[in-house]
Write a protein that holds these residues in place. Structure first.
Motif, PDB file in Angstrom:
ATOM      1  N   LEU A  47     110.933  63.758 127.816  1.00 24.82           N
ATOM      2  CA  LEU A  47     111.315  62.393 128.194  1.00 24.82           C
ATOM      3  C   LEU A  47     110.230  61.651 128.979  1.00 24.82           C
ATOM      4  O   LEU A  47     109.943  60.490 128.653  1.00 24.82           O
ATOM      5  N   PRO A  48     109.589  62.249 129.995  1.00 26.66           N
ATOM      6  CA  PRO A  48     108.552  61.499 130.722  1.00 26.66           C
ATOM      7  C   PRO A  48     107.421  61.012 129.801  1.00 26.66           C
ATOM      8  O   PRO A  48     106.936  59.889 129.946  1.00 26.66           O
ATOM      9  N   GLU A  49     107.025  61.837 128.855  1.00 26.64           N
ATOM     10  CA  GLU A  49     105.964  61.440 127.922  1.00 26.64           C
ATOM     11  C   GLU A  49     106.461  60.361 126.958  1.00 26.64           C
ATOM     12  O   GLU A  49     105.750  59.405 126.660  1.00 26.64           O
ATOM     13  N   PHE A  50     107.688  60.503 126.473  1.00 29.01           N
ATOM     14  CA  PHE A  50     108.285  59.492 125.595  1.00 29.01           C
ATOM     15  C   PHE A  50     108.319  58.149 126.312  1.00 29.01           C
ATOM     16  O   PHE A  50     107.926  57.124 125.764  1.00 29.01           O
ATOM     17  N   LEU A  51     108.785  58.161 127.564  1.00 31.75           N
ATOM     18  CA  LEU A  51     108.857  56.921 128.335  1.00 31.75           C
ATOM     19  C   LEU A  51     107.476  56.339 128.600  1.00 31.75           C
ATOM     20  O   LEU A  51     107.295  55.118 128.563  1.00 31.75           O
ATOM     21  N   ALA A  52     106.502  57.187 128.858  1.00 35.10           N
ATOM     22  CA  ALA A  52     105.134  56.707 129.086  1.00 35.10           C
ATOM     23  C   ALA A  52     104.610  55.961 127.861  1.00 35.10           C
ATOM     24  O   ALA A  52     103.892  54.969 127.990  1.00 35.10           O
ATOM     25  N   ASN A  53     104.998  56.420 126.682  1.00 38.59           N
ATOM     26  CA  ASN A  53     104.548  55.780 125.442  1.00 38.59           C
ATOM     27  C   ASN A  53     105.281  54.482 125.132  1.00 38.59           C
ATOM     28  O   ASN A  53     104.748  53.642 124.407  1.00 38.59           O
ATOM     29  N   HIS A  54     106.500  54.323 125.633  1.00 41.51           N
ATOM     30  CA  HIS A  54     107.328  53.185 125.223  1.00 41.51           C
ATOM     31  C   HIS A  54     107.806  52.296 126.366  1.00 41.51           C
ATOM     32  O   HIS A  54     108.459  51.289 126.113  1.00 41.51           O
TER      33      HIS A  54
END
Length: 121
Positions: A47-54
C-alpha cells in the motif's frame, strides 16, 4: 499504472480494501464512465508504494468500514476532495482532518436498507 487516453483525464477514485458489496456486484458496484477506479487491493505493490505512485491523482476515496480513512491517509492524498463511505456511518473517517482539509464526506445513507431488511426474512 499506464492510463489509456479514455481515462487519463477522469477523476481517480481510490479503493484501499474491497467493499463487501463488490463480492456480490463485482465491478458493477463501482462502474462508471465518469471516473477511474484505483483498486489498491488488487495491486501487487504494498500500500505505501501504491499510494506513492498514485497519491497526487486521487480525488476521492471509497471507504468501507474495514478501511478507515485516517489523518495519515488523508495527508498522503493532497488532492483528495471526497470520502464516500459504503455504510450509513462515517465514524471510520477522520472527520476532524477531513474538515481541516476541506474534504467532503458522504455516506451510503439508506441505500442498502431494503436489502438488509429483505435479507433478515
Amino acid at each position: 499504472m499506464t492510463t489509456s487516453s479514455s481515462t487519463e483525464n477522469l477523476p481517480r477514485v481510490l479503493i484501499v480494501k474491497r467493499p463487501a458489496a463488490m463480492a456480490v456486484f463485482g465491478d458493477r458496484f463501482v462502474a462508471s464512465s465518469k471516473f477511474e477506479i484505483l483498486k489498491a487491493f488488487e495491486s501487487p505493490l504494498p500500500l505505501p508504494e501504491f499510494l506513492a505512485n498514485h497519491s497526487d491523482s486521487v480525488s476521492a476515496v471509497i471507504a468501507p468500514v474495514a478501511a478507515p480513512v485516517t489523518a495519515d491517509l488523508i495527508r498522503l492524498l493532497p488532492n483528495l476532495r471526497l470520502v464516500g463511505t459504503t455504510s450509513a456511518g462515517v465514524d471510520h473517517a477522520d472527520l476532524v482532518e477531513c474538515r481541516h482539509q476541506d474534504i467532503s464526506v458522504a455516506n451510503a445513507g439508506s441505500s442498502f436498507s431494503e436489502d438488509v431488511v429483505i435479507g433478515k426474512k
